[in-house]
Motif scaffolding. Sequence first.
Motif, PDB file in Angstrom:
ATOM      1  N   LEU A   1       0.835  -1.200   0.000  1.00  0.00           N
ATOM      2  CA  LEU A   1       0.000   0.000   0.000  1.00  0.00           C
ATOM      3  C   LEU A   1       0.869   1.248   0.000  1.00  0.00           C
ATOM      4  CD1 LEU A   1      -2.580  -1.117   2.720  1.00  0.00           C
ATOM      5  CD2 LEU A   1      -3.039  -0.902   0.283  1.00  0.00           C
ATOM      6  N   THR A   2       0.600   2.150  -0.930  1.00  0.00           N
ATOM      7  CA  THR A   2       1.288   3.435  -0.947  1.00  0.00           C
ATOM      8  C   THR A   2       0.572   4.392   0.002  1.00  0.00           C
ATOM      9  OG1 THR A   2      -0.083   4.357  -2.704  1.00  0.00           O
ATOM     10  CG2 THR A   2       1.869   3.080  -3.383  1.00  0.00           C
ATOM     11  N   GLU A   3       1.194   5.534   0.269  1.00  0.00           N
ATOM     12  CA  GLU A   3       0.558   6.551   1.103  1.00  0.00           C
ATOM     13  C   GLU A   3      -0.747   7.018   0.466  1.00  0.00           C
ATOM     14  OE1 GLU A   3       1.799  10.818   3.127  1.00  0.00           O
ATOM     15  OE2 GLU A   3       3.250   9.185   3.012  1.00  0.00           O
ATOM     16  N   GLU A   4      -0.749   7.167  -0.865  1.00  0.00           N
ATOM     17  CA  GLU A   4      -1.962   7.591  -1.579  1.00  0.00           C
ATOM     18  C   GLU A   4      -3.067   6.544  -1.434  1.00  0.00           C
ATOM     19  OE1 GLU A   4       1.122   7.678  -2.855  1.00  0.00           O
ATOM     20  OE2 GLU A   4       1.364   9.859  -2.716  1.00  0.00           O
ATOM     21  N   ASP A   5      -2.689   5.250  -1.476  1.00  0.00           N
ATOM     22  CA  ASP A   5      -3.674   4.176  -1.280  1.00  0.00           C
ATOM     23  C   ASP A   5      -4.322   4.282   0.093  1.00  0.00           C
ATOM     24  OD1 ASP A   5      -3.482   2.767  -3.708  1.00  0.00           O
ATOM     25  OD2 ASP A   5      -1.698   1.693  -3.033  1.00  0.00           O
ATOM     26  N   ILE A   6      -3.484   4.480   1.104  1.00  0.00           N
ATOM     27  CA  ILE A   6      -3.986   4.530   2.485  1.00  0.00           C
ATOM     28  C   ILE A   6      -4.970   5.686   2.651  1.00  0.00           C
ATOM     29  CG2 ILE A   6      -3.320   4.982   4.884  1.00  0.00           C
ATOM     30  CD1 ILE A   6      -0.700   3.408   4.250  1.00  0.00           C
ATOM     31  N   ILE A   7      -4.597   6.857   2.168  1.00  0.00           N
ATOM     32  CA  ILE A   7      -5.487   8.020   2.297  1.00  0.00           C
ATOM     33  C   ILE A   7      -6.803   7.776   1.564  1.00  0.00           C
ATOM     34  CG2 ILE A   7      -5.780  10.455   1.673  1.00  0.00           C
ATOM     35  CD1 ILE A   7      -2.691  10.713   2.102  1.00  0.00           C
ATOM     36  N   ALA A   8      -6.711   7.287   0.335  1.00  0.00           N
ATOM     37  CA  ALA A   8      -7.919   7.045  -0.460  1.00  0.00           C
ATOM     38  C   ALA A   8      -8.817   6.008   0.211  1.00  0.00           C
ATOM     39  CB  ALA A   8      -7.534   6.598  -1.869  1.00  0.00           C
ATOM     40  N   ARG A   9      -8.212   4.919   0.677  1.00  0.00           N
ATOM     41  CA  ARG A   9      -9.022   3.838   1.240  1.00  0.00           C
ATOM     42  C   ARG A   9      -9.645   4.207   2.584  1.00  0.00           C
ATOM     43  NH1 ARG A   9      -6.357  -2.014  -0.065  1.00  0.00           N
ATOM     44  NH2 ARG A   9      -8.092  -2.565   1.322  1.00  0.00           N
ATOM     45  N   MET A  10      -9.069   5.166   3.283  1.00  0.00           N
ATOM     46  CA  MET A  10      -9.673   5.655   4.521  1.00  0.00           C
ATOM     47  C   MET A  10     -10.744   6.721   4.239  1.00  0.00           C
ATOM     48  SD  MET A  10      -8.273   3.999   7.068  1.00  0.00           S
ATOM     49  CE  MET A  10      -8.969   4.980   8.369  1.00  0.00           C
ATOM     50  N   MET A  11     -10.453   7.624   3.322  1.00  0.00           N
ATOM     51  CA  MET A  11     -11.324   8.785   3.127  1.00  0.00           C
ATOM     52  C   MET A  11     -12.537   8.519   2.252  1.00  0.00           C
ATOM     53  SD  MET A  11     -10.045  11.224   4.971  1.00  0.00           S
ATOM     54  CE  MET A  11     -10.775  12.722   4.310  1.00  0.00           C
ATOM     55  N   ILE A  12     -12.418   7.640   1.268  1.00  0.00           N
ATOM     56  CA  ILE A  12     -13.540   7.406   0.343  1.00  0.00           C
ATOM     57  C   ILE A  12     -14.800   6.919   1.073  1.00  0.00           C
ATOM     58  CG2 ILE A  12     -14.358   5.981  -1.593  1.00  0.00           C
ATOM     59  CD1 ILE A  12     -11.476   6.180  -2.730  1.00  0.00           C
ATOM     60  N   PRO A  13     -14.715   5.875   1.925  1.00  0.00           N
ATOM     61  CA  PRO A  13     -15.942   5.426   2.609  1.00  0.00           C
ATOM     62  C   PRO A  13     -16.548   6.506   3.495  1.00  0.00           C
ATOM     63  CG  PRO A  13     -14.181   3.797   2.836  1.00  0.00           C
ATOM     64  CD  PRO A  13     -13.556   5.035   2.290  1.00  0.00           C
ATOM     65  N   LEU A  14     -15.694   7.276   4.183  1.00  0.00           N
ATOM     66  CA  LEU A  14     -16.180   8.333   5.066  1.00  0.00           C
ATOM     67  C   LEU A  14     -16.937   9.392   4.262  1.00  0.00           C
ATOM     68  CD1 LEU A  14     -14.284  10.084   7.932  1.00  0.00           C
ATOM     69  CD2 LEU A  14     -15.223  11.460   6.091  1.00  0.00           C
ATOM     70  N   CYS A  15     -16.369   9.813   3.155  1.00  0.00           N
ATOM     71  CA  CYS A  15     -17.002  10.865   2.341  1.00  0.00           C
ATOM     72  C   CYS A  15     -18.328  10.390   1.746  1.00  0.00           C
ATOM     73  CB  CYS A  15     -16.052  11.312   1.237  1.00  0.00           C
ATOM     74  SG  CYS A  15     -14.626  12.245   1.847  1.00  0.00           S
ATOM     75  N   ILE A  16     -18.351   9.164   1.237  1.00  0.00           N
ATOM     76  CA  ILE A  16     -19.585   8.649   0.631  1.00  0.00           C
ATOM     77  C   ILE A  16     -20.685   8.524   1.675  1.00  0.00           C
ATOM     78  CG2 ILE A  16     -20.644   6.646  -0.504  1.00  0.00           C
ATOM     79  CD1 ILE A  16     -17.975   6.210  -1.961  1.00  0.00           C
ATOM     80  N   GLU A  17     -20.327   8.071   2.879  1.00  0.00           N
ATOM     81  CA  GLU A  17     -21.354   7.921   3.926  1.00  0.00           C
ATOM     82  C   GLU A  17     -21.864   9.286   4.379  1.00  0.00           C
ATOM     83  OE1 GLU A  17     -23.909   5.305   5.442  1.00  0.00           O
ATOM     84  OE2 GLU A  17     -22.098   4.672   4.348  1.00  0.00           O
ATOM     85  N   THR A  18     -21.008  10.296   4.391  1.00  0.00           N
ATOM     86  CA  THR A  18     -21.457  11.657   4.717  1.00  0.00           C
ATOM     87  C   THR A  18     -22.477  12.123   3.685  1.00  0.00           C
ATOM     88  OG1 THR A  18     -19.255  12.135   5.622  1.00  0.00           O
ATOM     89  CG2 THR A  18     -20.703  14.004   5.239  1.00  0.00           C
ATOM     90  N   VAL A  19     -22.198  11.837   2.423  1.00  0.00           N
ATOM     91  CA  VAL A  19     -23.139  12.186   1.342  1.00  0.00           C
ATOM     92  C   VAL A  19     -24.465  11.464   1.557  1.00  0.00           C
ATOM     93  CG1 VAL A  19     -23.604  11.950  -1.125  1.00  0.00           C
ATOM     94  CG2 VAL A  19     -21.359  12.753  -0.343  1.00  0.00           C
ATOM     95  N   ARG A  20     -24.418  10.190   1.903  1.00  0.00           N
ATOM     96  CA  ARG A  20     -25.657   9.427   2.137  1.00  0.00           C
ATOM     97  C   ARG A  20     -26.480  10.076   3.250  1.00  0.00           C
ATOM     98  NH1 ARG A  20     -25.861   4.291  -0.164  1.00  0.00           N
ATOM     99  NH2 ARG A  20     -23.881   3.496  -1.011  1.00  0.00           N
ATOM    100  N   CYS A  21     -25.813  10.523   4.319  1.00  0.00           N
ATOM    101  CA  CYS A  21     -26.535  11.177   5.419  1.00  0.00           C
ATOM    102  C   CYS A  21     -27.241  12.441   4.941  1.00  0.00           C
ATOM    103  CB  CYS A  21     -25.567  11.514   6.556  1.00  0.00           C
ATOM    104  SG  CYS A  21     -25.011  10.074   7.489  1.00  0.00           S
ATOM    105  N   LEU A  22     -26.595  13.179   4.054  1.00  0.00           N
ATOM    106  CA  LEU A  22     -27.213  14.386   3.510  1.00  0.00           C
ATOM    107  C   LEU A  22     -28.360  14.023   2.575  1.00  0.00           C
ATOM    108  CD1 LEU A  22     -26.972  17.517   3.432  1.00  0.00           C
ATOM    109  CD2 LEU A  22     -25.544  17.243   1.398  1.00  0.00           C
ATOM    110  N   GLU A  23     -28.145  13.054   1.701  1.00  0.00           N
ATOM    111  CA  GLU A  23     -29.178  12.661   0.737  1.00  0.00           C
ATOM    112  C   GLU A  23     -30.401  12.070   1.428  1.00  0.00           C
ATOM    113  OE1 GLU A  23     -26.198  11.605  -3.038  1.00  0.00           O
ATOM    114  OE2 GLU A  23     -27.473  10.038  -2.194  1.00  0.00           O
TER     115      GLU A  23
END
Length: 716
Positions: free
Chosen positions: A622-644
Motif C-alpha cells: 500500500l502506498t501513502e496515496e492508497d492509504i489516504i484514499a481507502r480511509m477517506m472514500i468510505p467516510l465521504c460517501i457515507e457523509t453524502v448518504r446522510c445528507l441525501e
Amino acid sequence: MIFEGQAVKVAVDEARVATVILDLAGESVNKFNSLTLAELGQAVDVLKHTDDLQGVMFTSAKDVFVVGADITEFISWFKMTDEELTDKLRDVHHLFTDISNLSCPTVAAINGIALGGGMELSLACDYRVMADTAKIGLPETQLGIYPGWGGTVRLPRLIGADNACEWICGGAQKRSEDAMKDGAVDAVVSADKVNESARHLIQQVIDGKLDYHARRDELRAPMVFSPIEKMMVFESVRGVVGAKAGKHYPAPMAAIKTMEKGISQTMEKAIETEIKGFIKLAKGPVAKSLVTLFLSDQVIKKTASKYAKGATPVKQAAVLGAGIMGGGVAYQSASKGTPIIMKDIRPEALELGLSEANKLFNGQVERGRLTTAKAFKAMNAIVPALSYGEFEHVDLVVEAVVENVKVKKSVLAETETKIADDAILTSNTSTISITELAKDLKRPENFCGMHFFNPVHRMPLVEVIRGEKTSDAAIAKTVAYAQAMGKTPIVVNDCPGFLVNRVLFPYFAGFSLMMEEGADFQQVDKVMERFGWPMGPAYLLDVVGVDTAFHADQVMAQGYPDRMKHEGKNAVDRLFELERFGQKNGQGFYTYEPDRKGKPKKIFNEEINALLAPVVTSKTALTEEDIIARMMIPLCIETVRCLEENIVASAAEADMGLIYGIGFPPYLGGALHYLDQMGLQVFCDLADKYSHLGKLYEPTAKMRDMANNNTTYYGA
C-alpha cells in the motif's frame, strides 16, 4: 455632528476634540462591512479638512469596539483577481494611513472586543485605552490568512517582533492585563471610564506632557536589528510556530516571513510586502476551507438558536450512570450553572463520577480559570444519588448507562415513571436507534437522543437526535440545554449511528480491510496523522475503546448490512476477543503506561503483530496515496448518504459535525467541502479504482449525477 451616517458619526466638542462614534445600524456589533469602511473613509476625509482639531477619539456606541471584517462580505474578496484584491486592500490601507497621519493626536477607546480589522484600526491610532473587561487580538491565521490591514506592520513596531509573532501566529484574543504588559495599549480602565480616559490622554498631549509626533516617527521607521538579533528572534519563533502549525496551515509561517521582511522596511514598503503575502494566502485552498468553516459555524449556531426558541430553560438536570461519561456530563452542566443529580445503582460508580468532576474543577483552579470558592460552589451543584428521590423536580434527564439496547430500554422506562409528565428524557447513546429505544415509553414525544462525545468537557459537539415520535418541544428544550452547557448542538434524524458514528464506522471499516491485507497499523496511523487527523485510526480505536467499537460495529452492521457487515473476524473483533480494550485497560493496538502527569502514554509492542496475524488474509503493498484514499472514500460517501437521506439538514451541519465530533482535518473544510474542492468527477473516478473493495467504495447515483452536471454541495 459634522458627519452622520448609518455606521459612523462624528461630533466635535467646544475644545475642538472630535469623537468618531462607530455604531452600525441594525446590528448588535460593529463590523467592517463595505458600508462601515465607506463611511469611515468619508468621516476621515471630513476630519482631514476640519480646522484647528486638537484630537480625535475613536469610540463605539455598542458593547464591542469592532469585531473585525464582515466575513460574509469579505469572502467575495477572495474570488477577485490579484489586481482587484490588491486595490481593495490598498483602499483600506490608505484609510488607516490617513488616520495615522491626521494633524492631531488620535486615541482608540476600546470598550469591548476589538479583533482583526478592529484592532488594526486601533493600531493606526497614536494611543489606545482599553477596558479591563475587553479583549483584543488578530485571529486571522485561524482563517488561513494573516492580518491584511497593517497588523503585521504596526504590531511588531509597537510591541516588538517576538511578541507580535506570538500574537499573530497564535491568533488568540488577549486580555487587558496581557495587552498592557506587552505594550499594546497605553492604559487599562473600567469600561465606563474608557472614553473619559481617552479624552484625558488627548488633554495630556495638548498640555505638552506627551509627544505624539515622536511616537509616530518611531513607529513609522524601520526597526533596527543586528543580523544576529534578527536571526535569534525569527529562527526560534519559526521553530515553535512551525511545529505547532504543521504543513497544512501555512498562514502562521507566512506571517513570520512577512514580519521578518517588513520590520526592516519603511512603513509604505512593509505595507506592500503585507499585501503581497496576504493575496497568496487568500487565494489558497486552506483559507477557503477555514473561512467556509467559520461561516458554517455561524450557520449551525443560528440554526440551533432557532430550534431552541421559546424553550423554557432547564433549571434542574439529572444524569443516569456515573463513571467517566456521567461525571463529564455532570461537570459540564454544573460548571455552566445548571444543577444536576448524578444517579447510579453502585456507590463506587458515584465515587468515580464525582472524582472525575472534581479532577476537572481542580484543573480549572490550577490554570487560574476558576477561584477555589467558585469551583467548590459548582461542585456542590452535583448531587450524587442512589435513588430517584428528587427526580420529580427534574426538567431534563440524560441517560448515560451502558450501550446495550435492553439495559437502556429498562432504565428509560423506569425513569419515565419517576419524572414529571412534561420532563424531557434523553439518551446519550452513540449508535442505538432513538425510535427503537422509545418503543416501551408512554411519552415518546418527550424523548430524544443527546449524544455527547468523550471527553465531554473538551468536545464541543452534541448530537440531538429526533426519533419518529419526538416532539418539537423536546428538541427545543434539549438544544437549549446543550447551549446552556456551552456546547454546539446539531439536530439530526434517527438512524443507526446517527451522523457522526454512521460516518466514522465506514472509516474504521476501510482501516479493517487494510489490516486484513497485512497493512502495518503504525504506518496507517502515521499517514493519516500527516494527512491532518489528530490521531490515526488504530490510536483512535484505542481511545474510543475497542469494546465500544466492537458493540457499535455490530449495530452498524445490522443497520447497513449491504456495506458495513463483514465476513469473518476483523482486527477489532480479534482485539475484543483478547480483551484488549485500548486505553481503558492499557492494551489495544498499542500498550499504554502512565506518563509523568498520569496520562496514558502510547507504546508500540511487537507482540501485537503476532496477536493480529489470524485476521490477516493476504499481503498487499500500500502506498501513502492508497492509504489516504481507502480511509477517506468510505467516510465521504457515507457523509453524502446522510445528507441525501436527510439525516442531516445541510452540508454545513454535516461538515461541522465531523470536525467537532471526530476531529476531521479543519484545513480540508469538512467531508463535503473536501469533495467540492476535489471535484466530484475526480472523486468518483478515484472511488472507481477501489470498487473491488465493495459497496463502501461505491458513490451514490446522485453523486454521479452531480459530477456530470459539475454541481457542488456548497453551491456558489
